[in-house]
Design a protein around this motif. Structure first.
Motif, PDB file in Angstrom:
ATOM      1  N   ILE A 172     -12.794  -1.411   1.225  1.00 53.20           N
ATOM      2  CA  ILE A 172     -12.114  -2.711   1.312  1.00 53.20           C
ATOM      3  C   ILE A 172     -11.211  -2.919   0.098  1.00 53.20           C
ATOM      4  N   ILE A 173     -11.700  -2.565  -1.096  1.00 56.44           N
ATOM      5  CA  ILE A 173     -10.888  -2.740  -2.308  1.00 56.44           C
ATOM      6  C   ILE A 173      -9.661  -1.826  -2.270  1.00 56.44           C
ATOM      7  N   ILE A 174      -9.832  -0.590  -1.827  1.00 58.50           N
ATOM      8  CA  ILE A 174      -8.694   0.328  -1.737  1.00 58.50           C
ATOM      9  C   ILE A 174      -7.676  -0.180  -0.720  1.00 58.50           C
ATOM     10  N   ALA A 175      -8.158  -0.684   0.413  1.00 56.39           N
ATOM     11  CA  ALA A 175      -7.251  -1.233   1.425  1.00 56.39           C
ATOM     12  C   ALA A 175      -6.507  -2.445   0.867  1.00 56.39           C
ATOM     13  N   GLY A 176      -7.196  -3.299   0.132  1.00 53.57           N
ATOM     14  CA  GLY A 176      -6.550  -4.464  -0.474  1.00 53.57           C
ATOM     15  C   GLY A 176      -5.501  -4.070  -1.491  1.00 53.57           C
ATOM     16  N   PHE A 177      -5.787  -3.043  -2.278  1.00 56.14           N
ATOM     17  CA  PHE A 177      -4.815  -2.571  -3.258  1.00 56.14           C
ATOM     18  C   PHE A 177      -3.569  -2.023  -2.568  1.00 56.14           C
ATOM     19  N   VAL A 178      -3.768  -1.263  -1.509  1.00 55.95           N
ATOM     20  CA  VAL A 178      -2.634  -0.695  -0.775  1.00 55.95           C
ATOM     21  C   VAL A 178      -1.810  -1.812  -0.129  1.00 55.95           C
ATOM     22  N   ILE A 179      -2.475  -2.752   0.532  1.00 56.98           N
ATOM     23  CA  ILE A 179      -1.752  -3.853   1.191  1.00 56.98           C
ATOM     24  C   ILE A 179      -1.036  -4.721   0.162  1.00 56.98           C
ATOM     25  N   GLY A 180      -1.705  -5.044  -0.941  1.00 52.14           N
ATOM     26  CA  GLY A 180      -1.070  -5.846  -1.989  1.00 52.14           C
ATOM     27  C   GLY A 180       0.146  -5.162  -2.580  1.00 52.14           C
ATOM     28  N   THR A 181       0.055  -3.855  -2.801  1.00 51.21           N
ATOM     29  CA  THR A 181       1.180  -3.107  -3.345  1.00 51.21           C
ATOM     30  C   THR A 181       2.336  -3.060  -2.343  1.00 51.21           C
ATOM     31  N   LEU A 182       2.028  -2.859  -1.062  1.00 54.01           N
ATOM     32  CA  LEU A 182       3.084  -2.841  -0.046  1.00 54.01           C
ATOM     33  C   LEU A 182       3.773  -4.206   0.060  1.00 54.01           C
ATOM     34  N   VAL A 183       3.001  -5.278   0.028  1.00 52.96           N
ATOM     35  CA  VAL A 183       3.590  -6.618   0.084  1.00 52.96           C
ATOM     36  C   VAL A 183       4.475  -6.853  -1.143  1.00 52.96           C
ATOM     37  N   ASN A 184       4.020  -6.405  -2.301  1.00 50.90           N
ATOM     38  CA  ASN A 184       4.808  -6.531  -3.526  1.00 50.90           C
ATOM     39  C   ASN A 184       6.142  -5.795  -3.386  1.00 50.90           C
ATOM     40  N   ILE A 185       6.114  -4.571  -2.885  1.00 57.40           N
ATOM     41  CA  ILE A 185       7.336  -3.783  -2.718  1.00 57.40           C
ATOM     42  C   ILE A 185       8.281  -4.447  -1.722  1.00 57.40           C
ATOM     43  N   VAL A 186       7.734  -4.922  -0.598  1.00 59.10           N
ATOM     44  CA  VAL A 186       8.565  -5.566   0.426  1.00 59.10           C
ATOM     45  C   VAL A 186       9.201  -6.844  -0.111  1.00 59.10           C
ATOM     46  N   LEU A 187       8.432  -7.659  -0.829  1.00 58.20           N
ATOM     47  CA  LEU A 187       8.984  -8.904  -1.368  1.00 58.20           C
ATOM     48  C   LEU A 187      10.053  -8.636  -2.421  1.00 58.20           C
ATOM     49  N   LYS A 188       9.852  -7.611  -3.247  1.00 57.59           N
ATOM     50  CA  LYS A 188      10.875  -7.281  -4.245  1.00 57.59           C
ATOM     51  C   LYS A 188      12.155  -6.787  -3.573  1.00 57.59           C
ATOM     52  N   LYS A 189      12.021  -5.983  -2.504  1.00 58.03           N
ATOM     53  CA  LYS A 189      13.207  -5.516  -1.781  1.00 58.03           C
ATOM     54  C   LYS A 189      13.924  -6.679  -1.109  1.00 58.03           C
ATOM     55  N   MET A 190      13.149  -7.631  -0.567  1.00 53.78           N
ATOM     56  CA  MET A 190      13.766  -8.802   0.053  1.00 53.78           C
ATOM     57  C   MET A 190      14.511  -9.635  -0.987  1.00 53.78           C
TER      58      MET A 190
END
Length: 124
Positions: free
Chosen positions: A24-42
């Motif tokens: 669960i923690i690894i999945a949260g880290f991956v999802i949080g990092t992906l959301v961070n990347i997407v928001l920065k690109k936006m």
């Protein structure tokens, strides 16, 4: 007193739950990092990085990213079934929506103040 009595956990199920919590923690880290990347690109695509208040945008992205991390950490603690840590982190998670709302109000106030400053300067 034993550690088992203090933390109120059952040792036999703990290791099974520990594996699920790690996933669960690894999945949260991956999802949080992906959301961070997407928001920065936006933000870059919307050319918000050139705006004066880009620091507010970065702060907003950081709050959202860490909210995701903390949310998944809370899920992992619920999986581990450690009541003391779960209640502590849940109380922290209750503050995050208020913090996000306050950041939105600050950004909106800053935008309105900048707009009014420009209107006043143009009227001179």
């Amino acid at each position: 007193m034993l550690l088992k009595d203090i933390l109120q956990i059952d040792i036999s199920d703990f290791f099974t739950n520990l594996v699920f919590a790690a996933v669960i923690i690894i999945a949260g880290f991956v999802i949080g990092t992906l959301v961070n990347i997407v928001l920065k690109k936006m933000a870059k695509k919307g050319e918000l990085d050139k705006a004066r208040s880009y620091n507010f945008i970065k702060l907003f992205i950081m709050v959202i990213t860490w909210s995701i991390y903390l949310l998944f950490l809370n899920f992992a603690l619920v999986q581990l079934d450690i009541p003391i840590l779960t209640s502590w982190l849940s109380s922290i998670l209750l503050v995050i929506p208020s913090l996000t709302g306050a950041l939105i109000l600050i950004v909106a106030g800053f935008a309105i103040a900048t707009y009014l400053k420009n209107v006043i300067e143009e009227s001179r």
